[in-house]
Design a protein around this motif. Structure first.
Motif, PDB file in Angstrom:
ATOM      1  N   SER A  62       0.830  -1.209   0.000  1.00 59.33           N
ATOM      2  CA  SER A  62       0.000   0.000   0.000  1.00 59.33           C
ATOM      3  C   SER A  62       0.865   1.261   0.000  1.00 59.33           C
ATOM      4  O   SER A  62       0.371   2.353  -0.278  1.00 59.33           O
ATOM      5  CB  SER A  62      -0.936   0.008   1.213  1.00 59.33           C
ATOM      6  OG  SER A  62      -0.195   0.044   2.414  1.00 59.33           O
ATOM      7  N   ALA A  63       2.171   1.107   0.290  1.00 62.33           N
ATOM      8  CA  ALA A  63       3.062   2.261   0.378  1.00 62.33           C
ATOM      9  C   ALA A  63       4.091   2.334  -0.749  1.00 62.33           C
ATOM     10  O   ALA A  63       4.634   3.404  -1.017  1.00 62.33           O
ATOM     11  CB  ALA A  63       3.794   2.242   1.721  1.00 62.33           C
ATOM     12  N   HIS A  64       4.400   1.197  -1.390  1.00 62.47           N
ATOM     13  CA  HIS A  64       5.468   1.140  -2.392  1.00 62.47           C
ATOM     14  C   HIS A  64       5.152   0.105  -3.461  1.00 62.47           C
ATOM     15  O   HIS A  64       4.216  -0.680  -3.323  1.00 62.47           O
ATOM     16  CB  HIS A  64       6.814   0.769  -1.744  1.00 62.47           C
ATOM     17  CG  HIS A  64       7.222   1.643  -0.622  1.00 62.47           C
ATOM     18  ND1 HIS A  64       7.542   2.976  -0.782  1.00 62.47           N
ATOM     19  CD2 HIS A  64       7.378   1.387   0.700  1.00 62.47           C
ATOM     20  CE1 HIS A  64       7.873   3.495   0.383  1.00 62.47           C
ATOM     21  NE2 HIS A  64       7.780   2.555   1.307  1.00 62.47           N
ATOM     22  N   ASN A  65       6.002   0.082  -4.484  1.00 64.60           N
ATOM     23  CA  ASN A  65       6.027  -0.983  -5.470  1.00 64.60           C
ATOM     24  C   ASN A  65       7.454  -1.107  -5.973  1.00 64.60           C
ATOM     25  O   ASN A  65       8.352  -0.414  -5.483  1.00 64.60           O
ATOM     26  CB  ASN A  65       5.026  -0.720  -6.615  1.00 64.60           C
ATOM     27  CG  ASN A  65       5.372   0.498  -7.456  1.00 64.60           C
ATOM     28  OD1 ASN A  65       6.458   1.082  -7.362  1.00 64.60           O
ATOM     29  ND2 ASN A  65       4.445   0.908  -8.300  1.00 64.60           N
ATOM     30  N   VAL A  66       7.677  -1.988  -6.924  1.00 67.62           N
ATOM     31  CA  VAL A  66       8.976  -2.130  -7.569  1.00 67.62           C
ATOM     32  C   VAL A  66       8.708  -2.155  -9.069  1.00 67.62           C
ATOM     33  O   VAL A  66       7.837  -2.886  -9.532  1.00 67.62           O
ATOM     34  CB  VAL A  66       9.687  -3.437  -7.152  1.00 67.62           C
ATOM     35  CG1 VAL A  66      11.019  -3.584  -7.886  1.00 67.62           C
ATOM     36  CG2 VAL A  66       9.893  -3.490  -5.653  1.00 67.62           C
ATOM     37  N   VAL A  67       9.465  -1.364  -9.807  1.00 65.52           N
ATOM     38  CA  VAL A  67       9.319  -1.326 -11.252  1.00 65.52           C
ATOM     39  C   VAL A  67      10.689  -1.596 -11.869  1.00 65.52           C
ATOM     40  O   VAL A  67      11.675  -0.944 -11.512  1.00 65.52           O
ATOM     41  CB  VAL A  67       8.785   0.042 -11.739  1.00 65.52           C
ATOM     42  CG1 VAL A  67       8.537   0.007 -13.246  1.00 65.52           C
ATOM     43  CG2 VAL A  67       7.513   0.430 -10.992  1.00 65.52           C
ATOM     44  N   ALA A  68      10.744  -2.587 -12.764  1.00 61.39           N
ATOM     45  CA  ALA A  68      11.969  -2.858 -13.511  1.00 61.39           C
ATOM     46  C   ALA A  68      11.966  -1.918 -14.712  1.00 61.39           C
ATOM     47  O   ALA A  68      11.032  -1.940 -15.526  1.00 61.39           O
ATOM     48  CB  ALA A  68      11.999  -4.310 -13.961  1.00 61.39           C
ATOM     49  N   VAL A  69      12.978  -1.066 -14.770  1.00 62.82           N
ATOM     50  CA  VAL A  69      13.029  -0.035 -15.816  1.00 62.82           C
ATOM     51  C   VAL A  69      14.351  -0.128 -16.580  1.00 62.82           C
ATOM     52  O   VAL A  69      15.254  -0.865 -16.200  1.00 62.82           O
ATOM     53  CB  VAL A  69      12.868   1.382 -15.214  1.00 62.82           C
ATOM     54  CG1 VAL A  69      11.511   1.546 -14.541  1.00 62.82           C
ATOM     55  CG2 VAL A  69      13.979   1.704 -14.226  1.00 62.82           C
ATOM     56  N   ASN A  70      14.453   0.673 -17.640  1.00 68.33           N
ATOM     57  CA  ASN A  70      15.709   0.774 -18.374  1.00 68.33           C
ATOM     58  C   ASN A  70      16.544   1.909 -17.770  1.00 68.33           C
ATOM     59  O   ASN A  70      16.124   2.565 -16.810  1.00 68.33           O
ATOM     60  CB  ASN A  70      15.447   0.983 -19.868  1.00 68.33           C
ATOM     61  CG  ASN A  70      14.604   2.213 -20.149  1.00 68.33           C
ATOM     62  OD1 ASN A  70      14.531   3.151 -19.349  1.00 68.33           O
ATOM     63  ND2 ASN A  70      13.945   2.217 -21.298  1.00 68.33           N
ATOM     64  N   LYS A  71      17.724   2.149 -18.351  1.00 68.61           N
ATOM     65  CA  LYS A  71      18.628   3.169 -17.809  1.00 68.61           C
ATOM     66  C   LYS A  71      17.993   4.560 -17.836  1.00 68.61           C
ATOM     67  O   LYS A  71      18.115   5.320 -16.878  1.00 68.61           O
ATOM     68  CB  LYS A  71      19.941   3.173 -18.589  1.00 68.61           C
ATOM     69  CG  LYS A  71      20.978   4.112 -18.030  1.00 68.61           C
ATOM     70  CD  LYS A  71      22.300   4.012 -18.774  1.00 68.61           C
ATOM     71  CE  LYS A  71      23.332   4.918 -18.125  1.00 68.61           C
ATOM     72  NZ  LYS A  71      24.641   4.792 -18.801  1.00 68.61           N
ATOM     73  N   ALA A  72      17.302   4.886 -18.920  1.00 70.39           N
ATOM     74  CA  ALA A  72      16.656   6.206 -19.019  1.00 70.39           C
ATOM     75  C   ALA A  72      15.588   6.362 -17.942  1.00 70.39           C
ATOM     76  O   ALA A  72      15.466   7.425 -17.317  1.00 70.39           O
ATOM     77  CB  ALA A  72      16.059   6.408 -20.407  1.00 70.39           C
ATOM     78  N   GLY A  73      14.801   5.317 -17.702  1.00 64.30           N
ATOM     79  CA  GLY A  73      13.787   5.362 -16.651  1.00 64.30           C
ATOM     80  C   GLY A  73      14.422   5.543 -15.280  1.00 64.30           C
ATOM     81  O   GLY A  73      13.942   6.311 -14.452  1.00 64.30           O
ATOM     82  N   TYR A  74      15.537   4.837 -15.056  1.00 63.26           N
ATOM     83  CA  TYR A  74      16.250   4.950 -13.787  1.00 63.26           C
ATOM     84  C   TYR A  74      16.782   6.368 -13.592  1.00 63.26           C
ATOM     85  O   TYR A  74      16.563   6.984 -12.552  1.00 63.26           O
ATOM     86  CB  TYR A  74      17.404   3.937 -13.758  1.00 63.26           C
ATOM     87  CG  TYR A  74      18.238   3.996 -12.509  1.00 63.26           C
ATOM     88  CD1 TYR A  74      17.834   3.334 -11.356  1.00 63.26           C
ATOM     89  CD2 TYR A  74      19.424   4.715 -12.470  1.00 63.26           C
ATOM     90  CE1 TYR A  74      18.598   3.384 -10.203  1.00 63.26           C
ATOM     91  CE2 TYR A  74      20.192   4.774 -11.321  1.00 63.26           C
ATOM     92  CZ  TYR A  74      19.770   4.100 -10.189  1.00 63.26           C
ATOM     93  OH  TYR A  74      20.531   4.169  -9.040  1.00 63.26           O
ATOM     94  N   ASN A  75      17.465   6.877 -14.607  1.00 69.51           N
ATOM     95  CA  ASN A  75      18.060   8.214 -14.498  1.00 69.51           C
ATOM     96  C   ASN A  75      17.012   9.308 -14.347  1.00 69.51           C
ATOM     97  O   ASN A  75      17.227  10.284 -13.628  1.00 69.51           O
ATOM     98  CB  ASN A  75      18.961   8.500 -15.695  1.00 69.51           C
ATOM     99  CG  ASN A  75      20.249   7.700 -15.658  1.00 69.51           C
ATOM    100  OD1 ASN A  75      20.706   7.276 -14.605  1.00 69.51           O
ATOM    101  ND2 ASN A  75      20.820   7.459 -16.821  1.00 69.51           N
ATOM    102  N   GLY A  76      15.885   9.161 -15.022  1.00 72.17           N
ATOM    103  CA  GLY A  76      14.851  10.190 -14.987  1.00 72.17           C
ATOM    104  C   GLY A  76      13.728   9.936 -14.005  1.00 72.17           C
ATOM    105  O   GLY A  76      12.784  10.722 -13.921  1.00 72.17           O
ATOM    106  N   CYS A  77      13.829   8.824 -13.252  1.00 75.74           N
ATOM    107  CA  CYS A  77      12.756   8.433 -12.321  1.00 75.74           C
ATOM    108  C   CYS A  77      11.402   8.404 -13.043  1.00 75.74           C
ATOM    109  O   CYS A  77      10.405   8.954 -12.567  1.00 75.74           O
ATOM    110  CB  CYS A  77      12.710   9.359 -11.110  1.00 75.74           C
ATOM    111  SG  CYS A  77      14.011   9.022  -9.898  1.00 75.74           S
ATOM    112  N   THR A  78      11.409   7.750 -14.202  1.00 74.53           N
ATOM    113  CA  THR A  78      10.184   7.598 -14.971  1.00 74.53           C
ATOM    114  C   THR A  78       9.919   6.116 -15.216  1.00 74.53           C
ATOM    115  O   THR A  78      10.816   5.283 -15.058  1.00 74.53           O
ATOM    116  CB  THR A  78      10.279   8.319 -16.325  1.00 74.53           C
ATOM    117  OG1 THR A  78      11.369   7.765 -17.077  1.00 74.53           O
ATOM    118  CG2 THR A  78      10.483   9.817 -16.151  1.00 74.53           C
TER     119      THR A  78
END
Length: 123
Positions: free
Chosen positions: A64-80
């Motif tokens: 209810s407070a968090h999740n985990v998202v597997a992202v690419n480098k751009a997503g990681y760098n931009g928090c998207t």
């Protein structure tokens, strides 16, 4: 002679059974954040740890407070969260690492920007 051949076949099968599952035996499990679990200020958590492809990251958190998202480098760098990113929401997620760079973040508003993200490189 056929007894000897049968013994050789059994020996080969036994060797294969011992050799083939080696990747599974070598895989390690890492609880992200240790006893505290997946939380803020995680960016430095991977430092000093050695990861291999096939190792498992365990993310423990309140769904209810968090999740985990597997992202690419751009997503990681931009928090998207790029389109098609895998979102985990169980609170007890187990994610197998692939060889190379692996990026994870929480995409709840402001969480990634507060350091709730990790980059892990697996050899």
């Amino acid at each position: 002679m056929s007894v000897g051949r049968g013994s050789a076949v059994v020996a080969i099968v036994l060797v294969l059974c011992l050799v083939l599952p080696c990747d599974m035996v070598d895989a390690a499990s890492f609880t992200v954040g240790g006893a505290s679990g997946w939380a803020f200020n995680m960016v430095g958590w991977p430092k000093g740890k050695r990861f291999k492809a096939g190792d498992v990251l365990v993310f423990n958190y309140s769904p209810s407070a968090h999740n985990v998202v597997a992202v690419n480098k751009a997503g990681y760098n931009g928090c998207t969260t790029p389109r098609g990113s895998k979102v985990y929401q169980t609170g007890k997620d187990q994610i197998k690492l692939v060889k190379g760079a692996n990026y994870f973040l929480c995409n709840f508003p402001g969480h990634c920007q507060s350091g709730m993200k990790i980059a892990v490189t697996a050899t």
